[in-house]
Design a protein around this motif. Structure first.
Motif, PDB file in Angstrom:
ATOM      1  N   LEU A   2      -1.985   8.801   8.925  1.00 29.27           N
ATOM      2  CA  LEU A   2      -2.607   9.169   9.437  1.00 29.27           C
ATOM      3  C   LEU A   2      -3.733   9.663   8.221  1.00 29.27           C
ATOM      4  O   LEU A   2      -5.223   9.394   8.872  1.00 29.27           O
ATOM      5  CB  LEU A   2      -2.994  10.288  10.054  1.00 29.27           C
ATOM      6  CG  LEU A   2      -4.132  10.443  11.045  1.00 29.27           C
ATOM      7  CD1 LEU A   2      -4.177   9.448  11.601  1.00 29.27           C
ATOM      8  CD2 LEU A   2      -4.306  11.816  11.847  1.00 29.27           C
ATOM      9  N   ASN A   3      -3.368  10.277   7.446  1.00 32.28           N
ATOM     10  CA  ASN A   3      -4.695  11.230   6.178  1.00 32.28           C
ATOM     11  C   ASN A   3      -4.210   9.739   5.510  1.00 32.28           C
ATOM     12  O   ASN A   3      -5.837   9.548   5.098  1.00 32.28           O
ATOM     13  CB  ASN A   3      -3.507  11.928   5.652  1.00 32.28           C
ATOM     14  CG  ASN A   3      -4.245  13.521   6.679  1.00 32.28           C
ATOM     15  OD1 ASN A   3      -5.636  13.785   6.526  1.00 32.28           O
ATOM     16  ND2 ASN A   3      -3.402  13.670   7.180  1.00 32.28           N
ATOM     17  N   ARG A   4      -3.402   8.837   5.021  1.00 31.57           N
ATOM     18  CA  ARG A   4      -3.660   7.233   4.371  1.00 31.57           C
ATOM     19  C   ARG A   4      -4.656   7.044   4.609  1.00 31.57           C
ATOM     20  O   ARG A   4      -5.646   6.333   3.671  1.00 31.57           O
ATOM     21  CB  ARG A   4      -2.786   7.085   3.898  1.00 31.57           C
ATOM     22  CG  ARG A   4      -2.800   6.069   3.136  1.00 31.57           C
ATOM     23  CD  ARG A   4      -2.993   5.925   1.409  1.00 31.57           C
ATOM     24  NE  ARG A   4      -3.551   4.984   0.649  1.00 31.57           N
ATOM     25  CZ  ARG A   4      -2.942   4.997  -0.488  1.00 31.57           C
ATOM     26  NH1 ARG A   4      -2.706   5.229  -1.060  1.00 31.57           N
ATOM     27  NH2 ARG A   4      -3.220   3.884  -0.901  1.00 31.57           N
ATOM     28  N   ARG A   5      -4.764   6.969   6.220  1.00 30.64           N
ATOM     29  CA  ARG A   5      -5.768   5.577   6.766  1.00 30.64           C
ATOM     30  C   ARG A   5      -6.855   6.357   6.453  1.00 30.64           C
ATOM     31  O   ARG A   5      -8.404   5.948   6.937  1.00 30.64           O
ATOM     32  CB  ARG A   5      -5.238   5.490   8.349  1.00 30.64           C
ATOM     33  CG  ARG A   5      -4.268   4.617   8.514  1.00 30.64           C
ATOM     34  CD  ARG A   5      -3.161   4.119   9.177  1.00 30.64           C
ATOM     35  NE  ARG A   5      -3.393   4.876  10.002  1.00 30.64           N
ATOM     36  CZ  ARG A   5      -3.243   4.817  11.733  1.00 30.64           C
ATOM     37  NH1 ARG A   5      -2.689   3.838  12.291  1.00 30.64           N
ATOM     38  NH2 ARG A   5      -3.516   6.670  11.957  1.00 30.64           N
TER      39      ARG A   5
ATOM     40  N   VAL B 225      -4.461  11.562  -2.134  1.00 30.20           N
ATOM     41  CA  VAL B 225      -3.999  11.653  -0.274  1.00 30.20           C
ATOM     42  C   VAL B 225      -2.584  12.720  -0.477  1.00 30.20           C
ATOM     43  O   VAL B 225      -1.957  12.196  -1.102  1.00 30.20           O
ATOM     44  CB  VAL B 225      -3.654  10.390   0.455  1.00 30.20           C
ATOM     45  CG1 VAL B 225      -3.266   9.949   1.142  1.00 30.20           C
ATOM     46  CG2 VAL B 225      -5.140   9.891  -0.480  1.00 30.20           C
ATOM     47  N   GLY B 226      -2.160  13.429   0.218  1.00 26.41           N
ATOM     48  CA  GLY B 226      -1.299  15.170   0.385  1.00 26.41           C
ATOM     49  C   GLY B 226      -0.569  13.746   1.056  1.00 26.41           C
ATOM     50  O   GLY B 226       0.679  14.652   0.819  1.00 26.41           O
ATOM     51  N   SER B 227       0.385  12.272   1.478  1.00 28.29           N
ATOM     52  CA  SER B 227       0.261  11.966   2.277  1.00 28.29           C
ATOM     53  C   SER B 227       1.433  10.894   1.139  1.00 28.29           C
ATOM     54  O   SER B 227       0.255  10.016   0.969  1.00 28.29           O
ATOM     55  CB  SER B 227       0.863  11.728   3.833  1.00 28.29           C
ATOM     56  OG  SER B 227       1.737  11.223   4.347  1.00 28.29           O
ATOM     57  N   LEU B 228       2.000  10.620   1.032  1.00 28.49           N
ATOM     58  CA  LEU B 228       3.256   9.621   0.717  1.00 28.49           C
ATOM     59  C   LEU B 228       3.590   8.006   1.754  1.00 28.49           C
ATOM     60  O   LEU B 228       3.333   7.426   0.989  1.00 28.49           O
ATOM     61  CB  LEU B 228       3.868   9.905  -0.228  1.00 28.49           C
ATOM     62  CG  LEU B 228       3.945  10.966  -1.584  1.00 28.49           C
ATOM     63  CD1 LEU B 228       5.384  10.614  -2.064  1.00 28.49           C
ATOM     64  CD2 LEU B 228       3.115  10.364  -2.070  1.00 28.49           C
ATOM     65  N   ARG B 229       2.884   8.652   3.100  1.00 33.68           N
ATOM     66  CA  ARG B 229       3.463   7.459   3.728  1.00 33.68           C
ATOM     67  C   ARG B 229       2.736   6.450   3.846  1.00 33.68           C
ATOM     68  O   ARG B 229       1.506   6.950   3.444  1.00 33.68           O
ATOM     69  CB  ARG B 229       3.900   8.596   5.114  1.00 33.68           C
ATOM     70  CG  ARG B 229       4.922   7.429   5.517  1.00 33.68           C
ATOM     71  CD  ARG B 229       5.487   7.844   7.382  1.00 33.68           C
ATOM     72  NE  ARG B 229       3.907   9.023   8.438  1.00 33.68           N
ATOM     73  CZ  ARG B 229       3.142   8.210   8.804  1.00 33.68           C
ATOM     74  NH1 ARG B 229       3.215   7.309   8.946  1.00 33.68           N
ATOM     75  NH2 ARG B 229       2.148   9.154   9.004  1.00 33.68           N
ATOM     76  N   ALA B 230       2.576   4.941   3.413  1.00 29.95           N
ATOM     77  CA  ALA B 230       1.998   4.650   3.249  1.00 29.95           C
ATOM     78  C   ALA B 230       1.131   4.020   5.192  1.00 29.95           C
ATOM     79  O   ALA B 230      -0.410   4.346   4.712  1.00 29.95           O
ATOM     80  CB  ALA B 230       2.689   2.594   3.152  1.00 29.95           C
TER      81      ALA B 230
END
Length: 180
Positions: free
Chosen positions: A18-21, A10-15
């Motif tokens: 949108l991409n993590r979800r 996953v390219g986003s570190l934010r918990a």
């Protein structure tokens, strides 16, 4: 029954990104016989530096390499930052590209999906991932790319977007592995 293992980067570190979800949703809805596993810890990787990648590389790099090497496929789920892939993802690919010619990505089928709140839907970031991962030796599956704008639809609930993502996962899983 044999399971196909897919490492998800996953390219986003934010918990709550949108991409993590999106990645979590793909894990939860994986087809039978397919195990998608999000590879955590990309934010723990130091910037790639050959001076520290010797006999005892950083523990975070070892974990990343082992997770990807143990997988049959790699799926990158990423947003676009300033017209390119996030630095954390580029750094992970750098670590996975070593040792040169024998990195964890060599010969591994790889696809890229993701969403971003721009009209371009992440196309530039996805093209950069395809190029960088290809140089690192991955067997990039060009038709396993879903770039989706999050401006007009909610990609987490839109049935058409969800089907495109599920189809991308199925295509990635169905591709014959490349002999190393």
């Amino acid at each position: 029954m044999t399971s196909t293992r897919v490492a998800v980067l996953v390219g986003s570190l934010r918990a709550d990104s949108l991409n993590r979800r999106l990645a979590e949703g793909l894990v939860a809805s994986a087809p039978e016989g397919v195990e998608l596993q999000i590879v955590d810890g990309l934010g723990d990787l130091p910037f790639y530096n050959e001076d520290i990648d010797g006999e005892t590389p950083p523990a975070a790099a070892v974990r990343l390499r082992e997770s990807v090497a143990a997988a049959d496929r790699v799926l990158v789920v990423t947003p676009e930052y300033n017209g390119t892939m996030p630095a954390v993802l580029n750094n992970a690919i750098d670590w996975l590209s070593r040792p040169y010619g024998a990195g964890a990505l060599v010969g591994t089928p790889l696809g890229v999906v993701g969403v971003t709140p721009t009209p371009y839907g992440g196309r530039w970031a996805h093209a950069d991932v395809v190029r960088s991962a290809g140089v690192a030796g991955a067997s990039v599956i060009e038709d396993v790319t879903v770039s989706q704008s999050a401006l007009d639809v909610d990609p987490l609930t839109d049935p058409e977007v969800q089907e495109r993502l599920a189809s991308a996962v199925r295509r990635l899983v169905d591709v014959a592995p490349v002999a190393a």
